[in-house]
Enzyme design. Structure first.
Site, PDB file in Angstrom:
ATOM      1  N   GLY A  47       0.800  -1.114  -0.076  1.00  0.00           N
ATOM      2  CA  GLY A  47       0.025  -0.012  -0.093  1.00  0.00           C
ATOM      3  C   GLY A  47       0.907   1.379  -0.054  1.00  0.00           C
ATOM      4  N   ILE A  86       9.705 -13.561  -3.079  1.00  0.00           N
ATOM      5  CA  ILE A  86      10.678 -14.484  -3.003  1.00  0.00           C
ATOM      6  C   ILE A  86      10.116 -16.026  -2.277  1.00  0.00           C
ATOM      7  CG2 ILE A  86      12.985 -15.090  -2.556  1.00  0.00           C
ATOM      8  CD1 ILE A  86      12.739 -12.844  -4.640  1.00  0.00           C
ATOM      9  N   GLU A  91       3.611 -11.237   2.975  1.00  0.00           N
ATOM     10  CA  GLU A  91       3.380 -10.834   1.836  1.00  0.00           C
ATOM     11  C   GLU A  91       2.411 -11.769   1.006  1.00  0.00           C
ATOM     12  OE1 GLU A  91       2.883  -7.604   0.817  1.00  0.00           O
ATOM     13  OE2 GLU A  91       3.861  -7.136   2.853  1.00  0.00           O
ATOM     14  N   LYS A  94      -1.133 -12.303   2.624  1.00  0.00           N
ATOM     15  CA  LYS A  94      -1.758 -11.191   2.698  1.00  0.00           C
ATOM     16  C   LYS A  94      -2.426 -11.457   1.115  1.00  0.00           C
ATOM     17  CE  LYS A  94      -0.273  -6.634   1.931  1.00  0.00           C
ATOM     18  NZ  LYS A  94       0.593  -5.580   2.227  1.00  0.00           N
ATOM     19  N   HIS A 147      15.672  -9.956   2.350  1.00  0.00           N
ATOM     20  CA  HIS A 147      14.918  -8.864   3.187  1.00  0.00           C
ATOM     21  C   HIS A 147      14.662  -9.311   4.542  1.00  0.00           C
ATOM     22  CE1 HIS A 147      11.530  -6.444   4.673  1.00  0.00           C
ATOM     23  NE2 HIS A 147      11.694  -5.669   3.710  1.00  0.00           N
ATOM     24  N   GLU A 178      16.061  -7.177   7.577  1.00  0.00           N
ATOM     25  CA  GLU A 178      15.259  -7.134   8.735  1.00  0.00           C
ATOM     26  C   GLU A 178      14.835  -8.282   9.368  1.00  0.00           C
ATOM     27  OE1 GLU A 178      11.729  -5.224   7.196  1.00  0.00           O
ATOM     28  OE2 GLU A 178      12.818  -3.524   6.216  1.00  0.00           O
ATOM     29  N   VAL A 207      13.737  -6.782  -6.895  1.00  0.00           N
ATOM     30  CA  VAL A 207      13.998  -5.697  -7.457  1.00  0.00           C
ATOM     31  C   VAL A 207      15.007  -5.071  -6.715  1.00  0.00           C
ATOM     32  CG1 VAL A 207      11.521  -5.073  -8.116  1.00  0.00           C
ATOM     33  CG2 VAL A 207      12.498  -4.129  -5.850  1.00  0.00           C
ATOM     34  N   HIS A 211      16.030  -0.708  -0.180  1.00  0.00           N
ATOM     35  CA  HIS A 211      16.985  -1.610   0.527  1.00  0.00           C
ATOM     36  C   HIS A 211      18.468  -1.846  -0.205  1.00  0.00           C
ATOM     37  CE1 HIS A 211      14.347  -2.349   3.738  1.00  0.00           C
ATOM     38  NE2 HIS A 211      13.332  -3.026   3.091  1.00  0.00           N
TER      39      HIS A 211
HETATM   40 CO    CO Z   1      11.639  -3.633   3.949  1.00  0.00          CO
END
Ligand code: CO
Length: 259
Positions: A47, A86, A91, A94, A147, A178, A207, A211
């Protein structure tokens, strides 16, 4: 009447236009090419990214409900949803939750797997990485920046590193921005290889966005580049997302075809 078929490619998204084209659009084209009887649609799940693209650039991209609404309204009855995420993490969950209410609107609504789902997927991804990236030379390490997530699927990063070592790249490391392992753990592991003086850094993300540009390669003293340099390593940063890899795109296309 002929059945109308669609493929919806769902990505987290990025606000970096060049990387949308080089990574997301390139992955979408590869997936669409593997499913030539289906019309291609795009959705992003972030979002924050969608709002930024709309506000800053006037670029309107569908989220998952908007895209499925559009696909239903245009009379498509058979839909394959392929994520470019990945991992089957937050995500992806969701995405499934957002798409589920639309199932009654279609005769068929099917999902392709994320890139790294079953353990065999890791072998395939490792093979692609080893084919497409130069092998770590003498005195060199390859470090992939993933990530990372609070989701249990975070264990994926350690598994990918294990598979890379097993396949012969013992100086390949996987860290996360993270999650775990973080750069602290990677630095400790690197120190176990005293001959290593050079580190090649790549994002392990679809992509090369925020990050990769900032947390990996940025000038900030906290970036991976800066911290590795401060630890005495010569660092080269490679700002290429996985979407630029023909082998990774082929794997995503196969996931969609399998759905
Ligand atoms: Co992030």
């Amino acid at each position: 009447m002929e059945e109308k078929k669609a493929v919806l490619v769902v990505s987290f998204g990025t606000s970096y236009h060049e990387t949308i084209e080089k990574n997301i659009a390139a992955a979408e084209r590869a997936i669409a090419a593997a499913l030539p009887d289906r019309t291609l649609f795009r959705a992003f799940t972030s979002g924050m990214i969608l709002r930024k693209l709309a506000r800053r650039d006037g670029l309107l991209i569908d989220d998952v409900p908007q895209a499925l609404e559009r696909i239903a309204a245009e009379g498509y009855t058979d839909v394959v949803v392929q994520p470019t995420h990945i991992l089957p993490g937050e995500e992806y969950a969701k995405l499934l939750a957002l798409a589920a209410p639309y199932a009654p609107r279609f005769a068929a609504l099917r999902y392709g797997k994320p890139l790294l789902t079953g353990w065999r997927d890791y072998l395939e991804v490792a093979r692609v990485l080893m084919e497409e990236l130069p092998a770590p030379a003498e005195g060199e390490a390859v470090l992939l920046m993933g990530h990372g997530t609070e989701h249990p699927v975070n264990a994926a990063y350690a598994q990918l590193e294990y598979v890379l070592h097993d396949a012969g790249w013992d100086r390949a490391f996987v860290g996360t921005v993270e999650g775990y392992p973080a750069l602290d753990q990677v630095l400790r592991r690197l120190a176990e290889y005293p001959s290593v003086t050079r580190v090649r850094l790549y994002p392990l993300m679809l992509v090369a966005g925020d990050h990769a540009t900032n947390d990996m390669a940025g000038p900030d003293p906290d970036s991976w580049r800066s911290r590795l340099e401060a630890a005495g390593y010569a660092v080269s940063c490679h700002l290429q997302g996985l979407g630029e890899s023909p082998g990774i795109r082929a794997l995503l296309a196969r996931r969609a075809a399998e759905a």
